[in-house]
Design an enzyme around this catalytic site. Structure first.
Site, mmCIF file in Angstrom:
data_model
loop_
_atom_site.group_PDB
_atom_site.id
_atom_site.type_symbol
_atom_site.label_atom_id
_atom_site.label_comp_id
_atom_site.label_asym_id
_atom_site.label_seq_id
_atom_site.Cartn_x
_atom_site.Cartn_y
_atom_site.Cartn_z
ATOM 1 C CB THR A 193 13.520 -46.547 -1.538
ATOM 2 O OG1 THR A 193 12.786 -47.721 -0.955
ATOM 3 C CG2 THR A 193 13.941 -47.177 -2.694
ATOM 4 C CD GLU A 280 6.744 -43.477 -3.996
ATOM 5 O OE1 GLU A 280 7.330 -43.956 -4.658
ATOM 6 O OE2 GLU A 280 6.032 -43.577 -2.798
ATOM 7 C CG ASN A 404 3.338 -46.205 -3.251
ATOM 8 O OD1 ASN A 404 4.729 -46.769 -3.873
ATOM 9 N ND2 ASN A 404 3.442 -44.826 -2.242
#
Lengths: 409, 409
Positions: A193, A280, A404
């Site tokens: 993304t 992340e 997440n």
């Protein structure tokens, strides 16, 4: 905490003549957060892009492809965060088009001259009214020196804005390139993304632009992975404003073409690497280099198998030289006729695996020393050819799961 | 904590005439832990196996393939935990062979009649002396009713021993099957770090055995994934002792063949599912069913893309109906000509995605209700054909990271 990724100093970002950027807080998902960006291009600018190969491509990606195929000239880019406008069907397409029309009308261009980009949660509708209501403020804010602000406004789970510039001299003329991108998770670019925008004032023959953006993506964004998920919204766009005073470049093989490549590649690579450094939950930045393959494709397959393996990534997180997991991942790289007995593996300068087995001189403490570093290079030599490929990735930490598991909630 | 996986009741495990199992604590990696298992087969038994497709297959896997190809009859299986004897090169092969020779000598058979199996840490040498020193105790312990003990002795990061039995009547004769397996991480069987052993006293034509073991694996172990890593040591072995009083079965398409399939499949599937239920850090058991594909292969590709996605798995862990991640994974399933507009997604009975977009009647609270369950079925309908496939997987939790960051240390 990103791995060795300080925020950019706005003063180091070159404006690109012909490009103005404006941002605003349109309240798309969260209040008081810049989430809408417009990039306004001069009429002479040329634009090319590469987009996700996810078969459920987002509505804005579908519209970008259409507009790039049919429009004479792209004059504006419109970017929102908060929602991805993906998995939104026909309504999503209509909504994306409505935002293009609204921007087009305000700046006096055709709707097809607008490229829309969205990033955020999938399967939720784009709040068209809020996007449209924010357009006037974003347009009024548009300035050539607002790259830093734009880099901030396109962030989602990113912790650091990502922007780089470079300069070169081509045919005696000063030429500049500045790029921004966003992305931290759902990163496995095939065309990440991620959204990436790279602009230059170089004069580039429009016919060369699609090739150039593809080759730049192959050498940068296509070499990174955080979690192995290719998003529905990945887009990388190259903008050339042709304002520099040199002869147009129509080949990458000419001296000027090489200089152009030397100008653009470092920005594309640093942007792509910045996504990994801000991956992340990342605590480590891992370079996976595979040498000695028969071709680049098989080297990349093996590099990706290592970079995607949750077991390799958790071992890096733990600084545990459980290096058999790397060898296991090599074996999963999809080379059907790989001879395991020819495989060598190095961890930085430490020779871990020789001829497919533990190197006799390998000592656990040497592996441990390298594993404790925050930047590590894994090098695999397949000894079956002359090709090489490199992929950049992160470890897999508790924070990846937390981010997440919590994102959206 | 495994998901709905109680330990087997030893009294429910049928002995299989012709198979004796013995275990001991040989101190291979840890003291006072059963880590060595021998399975001794009667001379009439037939054996077939499927093994990892990882190109860096472990030494014991290589030796199994050789022995199955060249040996007239397999008479014994030797299994150690603690070290995988993978990434050990020529020495590893020689070590595995030495253990086969030592067992063969003690029970009066040829070394090629022994199949060796190892599971544990990769890239570390097999402590041959400790294996050999443990053989006498393991052989002395060999009994037909020691399936439960064997299921315990082959565990590594497993938290529960895995063993199942079933019975059938074929041609009026009572027939039994009992199987055990181990595995919790590095699970993405492409044969799983799984070992599976299934024995039956059915009379099966030896020529049918290789087909049967492959079809059983395809319908069971090849449909599970925990973390997407295919181990170097995956092995699934089918043993037929031919002791039941019925005519030998030479086709799966005959009534007796169908009865045999009905006997063996439930054991193979429950073993495979037990690995998922005991998957490292698992808090949920997810069934991913993909319908409406042109062929089973593309259904499985899409099911695996969903089952492997870290973003889908963390959303399940969080009980967060961030269901766009499922649609994103569908788009990454590798079907080049997939039309996203025909895709429907269901979460148990809740219709989430219709025609590639959010179902108009979908309410977040309905998704939330299903996501909170510990057992969930994701069903995708591609609407492009009549094929279906099912894959079983887990969520991705903090404990997965902890287990794999700590394993070995």
């Amino acid at each position: 905490m990103p791995v060795h990724l300080p925020p950019p100093d706005p003063a180091t970002l070159h404006p690109i003549p012909g490009v103005r950027l404006g941002t605003t807080a349109a309240g798309i998902r969260k209040a008081d957060r810049k989430d809408l960006t417009v990039m306004l291009l001069d009429p002479c600018a040329s634009v090319a892009g590469v987009f996700t190969r996810n078969r459920c491509a987002a509505a804005p990606v579908q519209l970008c492809r259409q507009h790039l195929a049919h429009s004479a000239a792209v004059r504006a880019l419109l970017v929102n965060t908060g929602t991805a406008n993906a998995g939104t069907g026909e309504t999503g397409l209509a909504n994306a088009l409505r935002t293009c029309e609204a921007l087009a009308q305000r700046v006096g261009i055709a709707a097809e001259a607008v490229l829309p980009f969205s990033t955020g949660v999938i399967l939720e509708p784009l709040p068209v009214d809020r996007v449209v209501a924010g357009l006037d403020a974003a347009i009024a804010d548009a300035q050539p020196d607002h790259w830093f602000d734009a880099a901030q406004a396109i962030m989602t789970t990113d912790t650091v804005p990502k922007a780089f510039s470079s300069s070169a001299t081509i045919d005696g003329a000063a030429v500049h390139a500045t790029g921004i991108c966003k992305g931290a998770g759902m990163i496995h670019p095939n065309m990440a993304t991620m959204l990436g925008f790279l602009a230059t004032d170089a004069c580039i023959a429009p016919a060369l632009l699609p090739t150039l953006v593809r080759e730049l993506a192959d050498a940068s964004f296509h070499r990174i992975t955080v979690d192995g998920d290719t998003s529905t919204n990945d887009s990388f766009v190259l903008i050339a404003t042709h304002r520099a005073h040199h002869t147009p470049i129509d080949s990458l093989h000419s001296p000027a073409g090489q200089a152009l490549w030397g100008l653009l590649l470092p920005v594309a690579q640093r942007l792509a690497q910045a996504i990994v450094r801000d991956g992340e939950g990342a605590t480590k930045y891992i370079t996976v280099q595979v040498d000695g393959g028969r071709n680049a494709a098989e080297c990349k397959q093996v590099a990706q198998a290592i970079a995607r393996s949750p077991l390799v990534k958790t071992a890096f997180f733990a600084s545990d030289p459980n290096l058999g997991r790397i060898l296991c991942a090599v074996g999963n790289g999809g080379i059907e006729d790989l001879d395991a007995a020819t495989v060598d593996v190095y961890l930085d300068d430490v020779h871990v695996v020789q001829h497919g087995g533990r190197h006799p001189a390998y000592r656990e403490q040497d592996g441990q020393r390298v594993m404790k570093q925050s930047e590590i290079t894994v090098r695999v030599d397949l000894h079956r050819g002359g090709a090489s490929e490199t992929v950049w990735t992160t470890d897999l930490s508790h924070d990846y799961v937390s981010i997440n598991a919590d994102y959206r909630s």
